[in-house]
Design a protein around this motif. Structure first.
Motif, PDB file in Angstrom:
ATOM      1  N   SER A 284     190.335  36.297   3.131  1.00  0.00           N
ATOM      2  CA  SER A 284     191.344  35.769   2.211  1.00  0.00           C
ATOM      3  C   SER A 284     191.625  34.311   2.546  1.00  0.00           C
ATOM      4  O   SER A 284     191.643  33.923   3.714  1.00  0.00           O
ATOM      5  N   ARG A 285     191.851  33.503   1.501  1.00  0.00           N
ATOM      6  CA  ARG A 285     192.306  32.123   1.695  1.00  0.00           C
ATOM      7  C   ARG A 285     193.827  32.065   1.881  1.00  0.00           C
ATOM      8  O   ARG A 285     194.356  31.110   2.429  1.00  0.00           O
ATOM      9  N   THR A 286     194.507  33.104   1.402  1.00  0.00           N
ATOM     10  CA  THR A 286     195.976  33.172   1.503  1.00  0.00           C
ATOM     11  C   THR A 286     196.352  34.498   2.156  1.00  0.00           C
ATOM     12  O   THR A 286     196.760  35.439   1.481  1.00  0.00           O
ATOM     13  N   PRO A 287     196.196  34.587   3.465  1.00  0.00           N
ATOM     14  CA  PRO A 287     196.375  35.872   4.156  1.00  0.00           C
ATOM     15  C   PRO A 287     197.750  36.493   4.016  1.00  0.00           C
ATOM     16  O   PRO A 287     197.904  37.700   4.170  1.00  0.00           O
TER      17      PRO A 287
ATOM     18  N   ASN B 181     199.324  36.825   1.303  1.00  0.00           N
ATOM     19  CA  ASN B 181     199.334  37.528   0.024  1.00  0.00           C
ATOM     20  C   ASN B 181     198.487  38.788   0.148  1.00  0.00           C
ATOM     21  O   ASN B 181     197.257  38.715   0.249  1.00  0.00           O
TER      22      ASN B 181
ATOM     23  N   SER C 299     195.376  39.298  -2.033  1.00  0.00           N
ATOM     24  CA  SER C 299     194.308  38.299  -2.030  1.00  0.00           C
ATOM     25  C   SER C 299     193.091  38.697  -1.199  1.00  0.00           C
ATOM     26  O   SER C 299     192.059  38.027  -1.241  1.00  0.00           O
ATOM     27  N   TRP C 300     193.212  39.780  -0.434  1.00  0.00           N
ATOM     28  CA  TRP C 300     192.122  40.156   0.457  1.00  0.00           C
ATOM     29  C   TRP C 300     190.970  40.782  -0.322  1.00  0.00           C
ATOM     30  O   TRP C 300     191.179  41.639  -1.161  1.00  0.00           O
ATOM     31  N   ARG C 301     189.752  40.336  -0.030  1.00  0.00           N
ATOM     32  CA  ARG C 301     188.549  40.915  -0.646  1.00  0.00           C
ATOM     33  C   ARG C 301     187.639  41.443   0.452  1.00  0.00           C
ATOM     34  O   ARG C 301     187.530  40.868   1.539  1.00  0.00           O
TER      35      ARG C 301
ATOM     36  N   GLU D 145     188.685  30.528   5.046  1.00  0.00           N
ATOM     37  CA  GLU D 145     189.166  31.897   4.848  1.00  0.00           C
ATOM     38  C   GLU D 145     189.507  32.535   6.186  1.00  0.00           C
ATOM     39  O   GLU D 145     188.920  32.211   7.222  1.00  0.00           O
TER      40      GLU D 145
END
Length: 358
Positions: free
Chosen positions: A110-113, A115, A118-120, A132
């Motif tokens: 994630s780029r915004t951990p 959130n 936002s995790w892929r 990331e």
């Protein structure tokens, strides 16, 4: 190919079902104070593993003992096949491993951990993008196998020093270590003259005044056991637990019996890890409080409580600079396997350390 994949999945599920059934059988026997005490004493000596896997190892080793495959009813050290090889030992021919529940993990980026949405999930071999954050998460369970040292031969196992106690003495440095942790949690530790000073108790935790009191007219071992008990209350039973998200914590906060069993069980595990005699400990009748939690299966309550106890005791023990008995891993075994991710050009991904107890 699809047919083979389906058969392999069915085989894995059958193994997991068998392990869950065995686990339910072993935990279901914990219906008395003595059974609970023995289970926790054993768990204290195998604290590197989850309570569920500790019970699975205990039961299967006892079955191996009854079948004449191992010389003792209690295991000493357990490890995986290749782990034993790293220590110069081999599993002997004809020795069956003990099935345990091992975590299946996957990598997420994630780029915004902060959130959660936002995790892929990263595919096999997929690299994270620059900047990331990478996190490993538990996504399932699988059957894995370990063997006791009695099922192996090869290089000798070096024995670490073990704590030695005289009757009534406390393990060296344990009082000081526990007292420091009580204070770290924001509580003041007081020693009172006798039980009359604290309403007839051996010790008491007051969340209103943030004080922990222990009577000093007991021998050293009893005092340090009581302090460990009160530290268990401090860490597990704050008033905030009543409204928290953890169901087991809410149950303990709302049921005095569960809270006392948890605190005494933490004390028992800490004592057992230091070779402290726990035979005189008073642990309430387990089934009475387990059955008192409305809408919950007693076996499930025991499992949840035992894992909370284990996690708390391990947190305490990891912060103590004291001589302790082994944790079930063979001396010299390194169970940590660092995960490496190839860096992208530009900023490197951030890898968050994750620890999953087997």
């Amino acid at each position: 190919m699809r047919h083979q994949t389906r058969e392999a999945q069915q085989a894995r599920e059958a193994k997991l079902d068998a392990l869950h059934a065995k686990l339910t059988e072993s935990v279901g026997t914990l219906v008395s104070g003595d059974d609970w005490r023995r289970a926790l004493e054993f768990s204290a000596k195998f604290r590197s593993r989850s309570f569920n896997n500790t019970m699975l190892i205990y039961l299967q080793h006892y079955e191996a003992f009854q079948a004449g495959r191992v010389p003792s009813a209690t295991p000493t050290y357990v490890a995986g096949f290749r782990q034993w090889q790293t220590l110069g030992r081999q599993v002997m021919k004809g020795q069956s491993g003990y099935g345990i529940l091992a975590p299946v993990t996957a990598r997420f980026a994630s780029r915004t951990p902060n959130n959660a949405e936002s995790w892929r999930r990263l595919g096999r071999g997929e690299r994270a993008q620059p900047c990331e954050t990478i996190r490993t998460k538990l996504v399932g369970l699988r059957a894995a196998y370990v063997w006791d040292v009695a099922q192996t031969d090869g290089d000798p196992i070096p024995e670490p020093p073990a704590p030695t106690l005289l009757s009534g003495q406390a393990p060296l440095g344990l009082w000081e270590g526990l007292a420091a942790q009580v204070e770290t949690h924001g509580f003041t530790l007081k020693q009172v003259p006798d039980a009359a000073a604290i309403g007839g108790a051996n010790g008491i935790t007051n969340f209103s005044t943030h004080e922990v009191c222990v009577r000093r007219d007991m021998d050293e071992a009893a005092q340090v056991k009581t302090l460990a008990h009160e530290l268990g209350h401090v860490m597990l039973h704050s008033p905030e637990a009543r409204t928290g998200d953890n169901a087991a914590a809410r149950d303990a906060a709302l049921h005095r019996g569960i809270a006392e069993v948890e605190a005494e069980s933490v004390a028992l595990m800490i004592g057992a890890a230091h070779g402290l005699d726990t035979s005189a400990y008073t642990i309430p009748y387990v089934s009475s409080w387990a059955s008192s939690v409305a809408g919950s299966d007693p076996v499930g309550v025991i499992q949840a409580t035992a894992e909370r106890v284990r996690n708390t005791a391990v947190r305490v023990l990891d912060q103590l600079d004291t001589t302790q008995v082994g944790d079930g891993d063979p001396p010299g075994l390194d169970r940590t396997t660092p995960t490496r991710t190839a860096p992208e050009r530009g900023a490197r991904p951030t890898v968050e350390p994750q620890v999953v107890a087997l």
